[in-house]
Motif scaffolding. Structure first.
Motif, short mmCIF file in Angstrom:
data_model
loop_
_atom_site.label_atom_id
_atom_site.label_comp_id
_atom_site.label_asym_id
_atom_site.label_seq_id
_atom_site.Cartn_x
_atom_site.Cartn_y
_atom_site.Cartn_z
N SER A 164 0.83 -1.20 0.00
CA SER A 164 0.00 0.00 0.00
C SER A 164 0.86 1.25 0.00
O SER A 164 1.95 1.27 0.58
CB SER A 164 -0.90 0.00 1.24
N ARG A 221 3.43 0.77 11.00
CA ARG A 221 3.30 -0.68 11.20
C ARG A 221 2.33 -0.96 12.35
O ARG A 221 1.48 -1.85 12.27
CB ARG A 221 4.68 -1.27 11.50
N GLN A 232 -0.17 0.86 13.42
CA GLN A 232 -1.56 1.12 13.03
C GLN A 232 -2.12 -0.05 12.21
O GLN A 232 -3.26 -0.46 12.43
CB GLN A 232 -1.66 2.42 12.22
N VAL A 233 -1.32 -0.57 11.30
CA VAL A 233 -1.75 -1.72 10.49
C VAL A 233 -2.02 -2.91 11.40
O VAL A 233 -3.08 -3.55 11.30
CB VAL A 233 -0.70 -2.07 9.41
N ALA A 267 3.68 -7.04 9.45
CA ALA A 267 3.62 -5.81 8.65
C ALA A 267 4.94 -5.09 8.80
O ALA A 267 5.66 -5.28 9.78
CB ALA A 267 2.46 -4.92 9.11
N ALA A 281 2.30 -5.91 4.14
CA ALA A 281 1.81 -6.86 5.16
C ALA A 281 1.77 -8.24 4.52
O ALA A 281 1.46 -8.38 3.33
CB ALA A 281 0.43 -6.46 5.66
N LEU A 294 -8.89 -2.41 6.17
CA LEU A 294 -7.65 -1.64 6.17
C LEU A 294 -7.66 -0.59 5.06
O LEU A 294 -7.27 0.56 5.27
CB LEU A 294 -6.45 -2.59 6.02
N TYR A 317 -7.40 3.35 5.70
CA TYR A 317 -6.22 4.03 5.16
C TYR A 317 -6.24 3.95 3.64
O TYR A 317 -5.48 3.20 3.03
CB TYR A 317 -4.94 3.38 5.73
#
Length: 149
Positions: free
Chosen positions: A9, A15, A17-18, A45, A69, A96, A100
């Protein structure tokens, strides 16, 4: 044998937040490498800063990948379990992308599953999972599909 779903992405996201979003989506626990849920699912991730990772993301169709990820579906006991886990992976990735939004691609190994571009998710109509996995019918109904590879 494990199925490996690779997400690249261009989102400006950390990382952490993912992983936090995916931990909630999967009800997964934090591990030394990222996340895990039982014996069936492992997630990691990373921020893309390695030239090889940039190249991998670009090969997947993302001009400037910033985050990656890996969602690994390990061996499962039944087809039904595999189908359910695949649906959960797809739904988590879609969550996700909603949280984002940025250009992104999801691949199963090297086959494109879906792409997010220009604010829209497009499914790869050539990916056989859309037809083979009945639990993905709601995803198919909600998004346009066309050949992406």
């Amino acid at each position: 044998m494990a199925d490996e779903y690779w997400l690249y992405s261009a989102a400006e996201v950390t990382r952490e937040q993912v992983l936090a979003l995916l931990a909630a989506a999967f009800d997964a626990e934090y591990t030394d490498f990222g996340l895990g849920r039982g014996e069936s699912l492992a997630v990691t991730a990373w921020i893309v800063d390695d030239p090889e990772e940039v190249e991998s993301g670009q090969d997947a169709g993302i001009a400037e990948p910033k985050v990656g990820a890996l969602l690994r579906l390990r061996s499962v006991d039944t087809v039904e379990t595999a189908d359910r886990e695949t649906r959960e992976i797809i739904n988590a990735v879609l969550a996700l992308l909603r949280a984002y939004p940025a250009d992104a691609v999801l691949q199963l190994d090297t086959a494109t599953v879906l792409r997010h571009a220009d604010g829209q998710v497009v499914l790869n109509s050539d990916w056989p999972g859309w037809a083979q996995i009945p639990t993905l019918s709601a995803v198919v109904a909600d998004h346009p599909a066309r050949p992406l590879d």
